[in-house]
Write a protein that holds these residues in place. Structure first.
Motif, PDB file in Angstrom:
ATOM      1  N   GLY A  83      -6.804  32.193 -10.426  1.00  0.00           N
ATOM      2  CA  GLY A  83      -7.431  31.097  -9.689  1.00  0.00           C
ATOM      3  C   GLY A  83      -8.491  30.420 -10.530  1.00  0.00           C
ATOM      4  N   TRP A  84      -8.944  29.265 -10.054  1.00  0.00           N
ATOM      5  CA  TRP A  84      -9.973  28.507 -10.775  1.00  0.00           C
ATOM      6  C   TRP A  84     -11.367  29.000 -10.409  1.00  0.00           C
ATOM      7  CZ3 TRP A  84      -8.728  25.566 -14.683  1.00  0.00           C
ATOM      8  CH2 TRP A  84      -7.513  24.889 -14.707  1.00  0.00           C
ATOM      9  N   LYS A  85     -12.215  29.071 -11.388  1.00  0.00           N
ATOM     10  CA  LYS A  85     -13.639  29.265 -11.113  1.00  0.00           C
ATOM     11  C   LYS A  85     -14.420  28.157 -11.810  1.00  0.00           C
ATOM     12  CE  LYS A  85     -15.676  33.196 -11.128  1.00  0.00           C
ATOM     13  NZ  LYS A  85     -16.105  34.513 -11.693  1.00  0.00           N
ATOM     14  N   ALA A  86     -15.414  27.639 -11.097  1.00  0.00           N
ATOM     15  CA  ALA A  86     -16.236  26.551 -11.659  1.00  0.00           C
ATOM     16  C   ALA A  86     -17.544  27.138 -12.168  1.00  0.00           C
ATOM     17  CB  ALA A  86     -16.521  25.517 -10.576  1.00  0.00           C
ATOM     18  N   TYR A  87     -17.851  26.872 -13.428  1.00  0.00           N
ATOM     19  CA  TYR A  87     -19.085  27.381 -14.029  1.00  0.00           C
ATOM     20  C   TYR A  87     -20.008  26.199 -14.326  1.00  0.00           C
ATOM     21  CZ  TYR A  87     -16.407  31.651 -14.608  1.00  0.00           C
ATOM     22  OH  TYR A  87     -15.648  32.768 -14.368  1.00  0.00           O
ATOM     23  N   PRO A  88     -21.188  26.173 -13.716  1.00  0.00           N
ATOM     24  CA  PRO A  88     -22.136  25.102 -14.045  1.00  0.00           C
ATOM     25  C   PRO A  88     -22.627  25.243 -15.490  1.00  0.00           C
ATOM     26  CG  PRO A  88     -22.719  26.179 -11.969  1.00  0.00           C
ATOM     27  CD  PRO A  88     -21.689  27.037 -12.632  1.00  0.00           C
ATOM     28  N   GLU A 139     -28.635  23.242 -27.391  1.00  0.00           N
ATOM     29  CA  GLU A 139     -28.697  24.407 -26.507  1.00  0.00           C
ATOM     30  C   GLU A 139     -27.562  24.341 -25.483  1.00  0.00           C
ATOM     31  OE1 GLU A 139     -32.692  25.143 -24.663  1.00  0.00           O
ATOM     32  OE2 GLU A 139     -31.584  24.525 -22.888  1.00  0.00           O
ATOM     33  N   LEU A 140     -26.955  25.495 -25.240  1.00  0.00           N
ATOM     34  CA  LEU A 140     -25.893  25.596 -24.233  1.00  0.00           C
ATOM     35  C   LEU A 140     -26.343  26.569 -23.148  1.00  0.00           C
ATOM     36  CD1 LEU A 140     -22.918  25.391 -23.164  1.00  0.00           C
ATOM     37  CD2 LEU A 140     -22.323  27.159 -24.817  1.00  0.00           C
ATOM     38  N   ALA A 141     -26.231  26.160 -21.899  1.00  0.00           N
ATOM     39  CA  ALA A 141     -26.601  27.052 -20.786  1.00  0.00           C
ATOM     40  C   ALA A 141     -25.438  27.131 -19.809  1.00  0.00           C
ATOM     41  CB  ALA A 141     -27.843  26.525 -20.070  1.00  0.00           C
ATOM     42  N   VAL A 142     -25.221  28.327 -19.278  1.00  0.00           N
ATOM     43  CA  VAL A 142     -24.153  28.500 -18.284  1.00  0.00           C
ATOM     44  C   VAL A 142     -24.650  29.419 -17.175  1.00  0.00           C
ATOM     45  CG1 VAL A 142     -23.058  30.417 -19.553  1.00  0.00           C
ATOM     46  CG2 VAL A 142     -21.689  29.070 -17.995  1.00  0.00           C
ATOM     47  N   ASP A 143     -24.212  29.145 -15.940  1.00  0.00           N
ATOM     48  CA  ASP A 143     -24.534  30.001 -14.796  1.00  0.00           C
ATOM     49  C   ASP A 143     -23.266  30.757 -14.389  1.00  0.00           C
ATOM     50  OD1 ASP A 143     -26.914  28.675 -14.844  1.00  0.00           O
ATOM     51  OD2 ASP A 143     -26.687  27.709 -12.886  1.00  0.00           O
ATOM     52  N   VAL A 144     -23.435  32.051 -14.142  1.00  0.00           N
ATOM     53  CA  VAL A 144     -22.302  32.855 -13.676  1.00  0.00           C
ATOM     54  C   VAL A 144     -22.706  33.568 -12.392  1.00  0.00           C
ATOM     55  CG1 VAL A 144     -20.835  34.848 -14.201  1.00  0.00           C
ATOM     56  CG2 VAL A 144     -21.314  33.161 -15.979  1.00  0.00           C
ATOM     57  N   SER A 175     -25.211  36.802  -6.480  1.00  0.00           N
ATOM     58  CA  SER A 175     -26.267  36.746  -7.487  1.00  0.00           C
ATOM     59  C   SER A 175     -25.867  35.758  -8.568  1.00  0.00           C
ATOM     60  CB  SER A 175     -26.464  38.136  -8.091  1.00  0.00           C
ATOM     61  OG  SER A 175     -26.700  39.074  -7.053  1.00  0.00           O
ATOM     62  N   VAL A 176     -26.857  35.263  -9.300  1.00  0.00           N
ATOM     63  CA  VAL A 176     -26.572  34.270 -10.346  1.00  0.00           C
ATOM     64  C   VAL A 176     -27.254  34.682 -11.651  1.00  0.00           C
ATOM     65  CG1 VAL A 176     -26.682  31.836 -11.019  1.00  0.00           C
ATOM     66  CG2 VAL A 176     -26.559  32.446  -8.597  1.00  0.00           C
ATOM     67  N   ALA A 177     -26.454  34.802 -12.700  1.00  0.00           N
ATOM     68  CA  ALA A 177     -27.013  35.024 -14.042  1.00  0.00           C
ATOM     69  C   ALA A 177     -27.051  33.673 -14.743  1.00  0.00           C
ATOM     70  CB  ALA A 177     -26.139  36.001 -14.820  1.00  0.00           C
ATOM     71  N   GLU A 178     -28.239  33.276 -15.194  1.00  0.00           N
ATOM     72  CA  GLU A 178     -28.394  32.044 -15.970  1.00  0.00           C
ATOM     73  C   GLU A 178     -28.632  32.454 -17.416  1.00  0.00           C
ATOM     74  OE1 GLU A 178     -31.396  29.271 -14.278  1.00  0.00           O
ATOM     75  OE2 GLU A 178     -31.455  30.717 -12.661  1.00  0.00           O
TER      76      GLU A 178
END
Ligand SMILES: Nc1nc2c(ncn2[C@@H]2O[C@H](COP(=O)(O)OP(=O)(O)OP(=O)(O)O)[C@@H](O)[C@H]2O)c(=O)[nH]1
Length: 307
Positions: free
Chosen positions: A124-129, A144-149, A203-206
């Protein structure tokens, strides 16, 4: 045509003189073709902030249209990668000679990845900001690259308290009996047996990393894989019952406070040589409280990210 029009930015002076750190536009919406390592180039719908400084105290203003048109050119004729981001920042400054010598740009978008189910083999698809930020400050480029999981975290304290209640219920039920295996087995399958469950939360890991000049395509998938690999309980896309049961097991075997999650990710990032610096923030959106449990840390290098 334009010579007949008043040109306020060029032909008037500031009402009040002063230099400004950043002037530009926020939340410009544009499609962008993004180059991410290991993935086909992908169109995303980006929200963009574009800024230059205004170093000339008497100048009326910057030329917003020049920043916009440079972004439009990137959107229509190019791909967003490390080099085109640097070229864009150069263009912001060269289009504002005499007015600006610093530039920054930020792209915010969701990057979709196909992710596999835990057991059933579905996908399935997951959207990562994702947030990409470029700065050109006194000639120095910084990308700089930032991603939220998003993931699930189960409270270790709550799990221990729940286990204690289960033990208590077990003693109360079987203390005066010669317990036989079948009746214990059956009792364990009831809500009287498992009398309490620990709380868990979304929960969110940034994670933010500094990219070095050897980068070409952005390592979006690599960062997502590091985070999901060390936290073990990312939120799922397609879920059948066997996947949900495996998820319950993974949660039970990965009990974590926000400190545990931050240390796991810190450890994983310290073992990854590719990034010049990192910053991370763990957010447990508590179901016990109405507030969040948070931990923050960095690589800890001199002159690097501040927590
Ligand atoms: N600097 C500035 N421009 C603004 C602001 N709000 C709207 N604008 C408009 O942004 C438009 C584009 O400005 P410019 O880039 O100077 O446009 P231009 O003079 O046609 O373009 P050049 O010939 O390249 O200078 C103008 O019509 C401004 O009125 C603002 O707060 N600051």
């Amino acid at each position: 045509m334009s010579t007949l029009m008043p040109d306020i930015a060029n032909h008037t002076t500031a009402q009040t003189e002063g230099t400004l750190d950043w002037v530009g536009m926020s939340n410009i919406e544009m499609p962008m073709m993004v180059a991410s390592q290991g993935e086909n180039e992908r169109m995303v719908s980006a929200f963009i902030d574009a800024f230059v400084n205004l170093k000339e105290p008497q100048a009326k203003g910057i030329h917003m249209s020049r920043l916009y048109l440079l972004l439009d050119e990137l959107s229509t004729s190019n791909t967003l990668d490390f080099q085109s981001l640097v070229t864009l920042l150069d263009g912001f400054i060269s289009s504002h000679h005499d007015l600006s010598d610093n530039a920054k740009v930020q792209f915010r978008f969701d990057y979709h990845l196909r992710r596999k189910s835990l057991i059933s083999g579905k996908q399935g698809w997951k959207a990562y900001p994702v947030t990409l930020t470029g700065r050109l400050n006194k000639g120095k480029v910084d990308i700089e690259l930032a991603v939220d999981v998003r993931y699930s975290s189960t409270c270790p304290c709550s799990a221990a308290l729940a286990r204690q209640l289960i033990q208590k219920a077990f003693k109360a039920k079987f203390h005066d009996q010669d317990a036989d295996l079948d009746s214990i087995h059956e009792w364990l399958g009831t809500t009287e047996g498992i009398v309490a469950t620990p709380h868990s939360q979304r929960s969110v890991a940034e994670l933010k990393v500094k990219l070095n000049a050897n980068t070409s395509e952005f390592p979006i998938t690599a960062l997502v894989d590091i985070i999901e690999g060390c936290l073990k309980t990312p939120v799922q896309a397609a879920v059948k019952r066997e996947d949900e049961q495996e998820f319950a097991l993974l949660n039970g075997q990965n009990l974590m406070f926000c400190e545990d999650a931050a240390r796991r990710l810190q450890h994983a990032m310290n073992n990854t040589a590719e990034y010049d610096d990192f910053w991370l923030r763990i957010n447990h959106l508590e179901s016990l409280h109405a507030h969040d449990a948070v931990s923050i840390t960095t690589k800890g290098i001199e002159g690097g990210y501040q927590p």
